[in-house]
Design an enzyme around this catalytic site. Structure first.
Site: not given
Length: 346
Positions: A14, A41, A134
């Site tokens: 991310s 992300h 995540d």
């Protein structure tokens, strides 16, 4: 499942991810006998083609934006487009909108889970710099399915929270800096895995359930969820539906609602915090509007010379002011910035 099947490398990242990916790809040699799938992300207005073009400047491997039902080709890098999940399914990839997982779309966990379910020991999972958690569950899925797990050395990561969250909860096979990762990936993809490992039933079942939800836009039946896990006392922060605990004994806790939203325990807590904050702001706005109405009513009674009713409305407005000040105090003290919330999860 044995090590004779083609290998896939799945990468999740991310914050700081593009810089890390460019540095990683420079060190991956030509002729890699595996396909690479990347979930970075992205905001919904991000341009995946632009990012792929940037990556292609750092590698001779073919770089593409992943396309729905395209055939998987070794030596190719596929990036998930914005606002779409990327899954792998035997020889094809799936690019689908689907419900958010861990409040993200694209999500890292969906890709890693599908790689674990369909490639087992031939799946290589890699987590790079980023926030939140995540990818933690996805790494556990790959580990439990006999695959190989790699994590960027946290001190080497621009944002170490995500690597730290993985290391804290999953016994990663390798924790190395980016400079060493390219050669390691090359070695792992050329190495034949001799042992046979059966993918756990719960991982395969959840991967197939998520695939069905995302591709057919259908909900999971309550019966399927009851068979897969236990009903929890929590509600989904996104849709308000009930959540089922799908974790197995000795594994990381994970939750899913029948709409398809999925969470780790950390992202569920963060989702609840965000929902609570939104509720408090709505309550604050409602109280302020009510106070304004009471003040207007008080002024109207004053104009009529009705002092008794003026006093009543003023007292009610003052009571509203007390509640408003309390809510403002709670919000100012307990509401964290996004960066602070993400950092705490590290």
């Amino acid at each position: 499942m044995t090590g004779k099947s083609p290998k896939v490398i799945v990468i999740g990242t991310s914050a700081g991810g593009m810089q890390a990916l460019c540095k990683l790809l420079v060190n991956i040699p030509d002729g890699l006998p595996a396909a690479i799938f990347i979930v970075q992300h992205l905001s919904v207005d991000s341009s995946a083609p632009f990012l792929v073009q940037r990556l292609s400047q750092y590698t001779t491997l073919n770089c593409k934006v992943a396309e729905h039902e395209a055939t998987i080709e070794p030596g190719t890098i596929y990036m998930a487009p914005a606002d779409r999940h990327l899954l792998v399914n035997n020889e094809k990839m799936l690019v689908v909108r689907g419900p958010r997982e861990n409040q993200f779309r694209p999500g890292i966990d969906p890709l890693f889970r599908s790689a674990a379910a369909y490639f087992g020991v031939n799946a290589i999972g890699l987590i790079l710099t980023g926030f939140m958690s995540d990818g933690v569950l996805g790494m556990e899925f790959i580990k439990r399915s006999g695959g190989t797990t790699l994590v960027q050395e946290p001190q080497d990561a621009e944002f170490p929270a995500l690597p730290l969250n993985v290391i804290r909860q999953v016994a990663a096979d390798y924790v190395v800096p980016l400079d060493e990762m390219g050669a390691l990936l090359a070695d792992l993809t050329h190495k034949e895995v001799s042992e046979s490992v059966t993918v756990p039933a719960d991982i395969r079942q959840e991967a197939q359930t998520a695939e069905r939800i995302m591709t057919n836009s259908t909900m999971t039946s309550i019966q399927d969820l009851e068979e897969a896990g236990n009903r929890s006392p929590y509600s989904c922060p996104e849709c308000g539906g009930g959540l089922w605990d799908l974790s197995q004994p000795g594994t990381i806790m994970r939750y899913r609602c029948h709409s398809g939203h999925a969470y780790s325990k950390e992202t569920l807590l963060l989702g609840m915090d965000n929902h609570l904050e939104e509720t408090l702001w709505v309550a604050l706005r409602t109280l302020e509007e009510r106070r304004n109405i009471l003040l207007n009513m008080s002024q109207g009674e004053t104009d009529k010379g009705n002092r008794r009713w003026t006093t009543i409305q003023e007292e009610r407005a003052e009571e509203m002011k007390t509640h408003i000040e309390r809510l403002r105090s709670i919000l100012s003290k307990n509401t964290l910035s996004d960066e602070e919330q993400l950092g705490q999860l590290g």
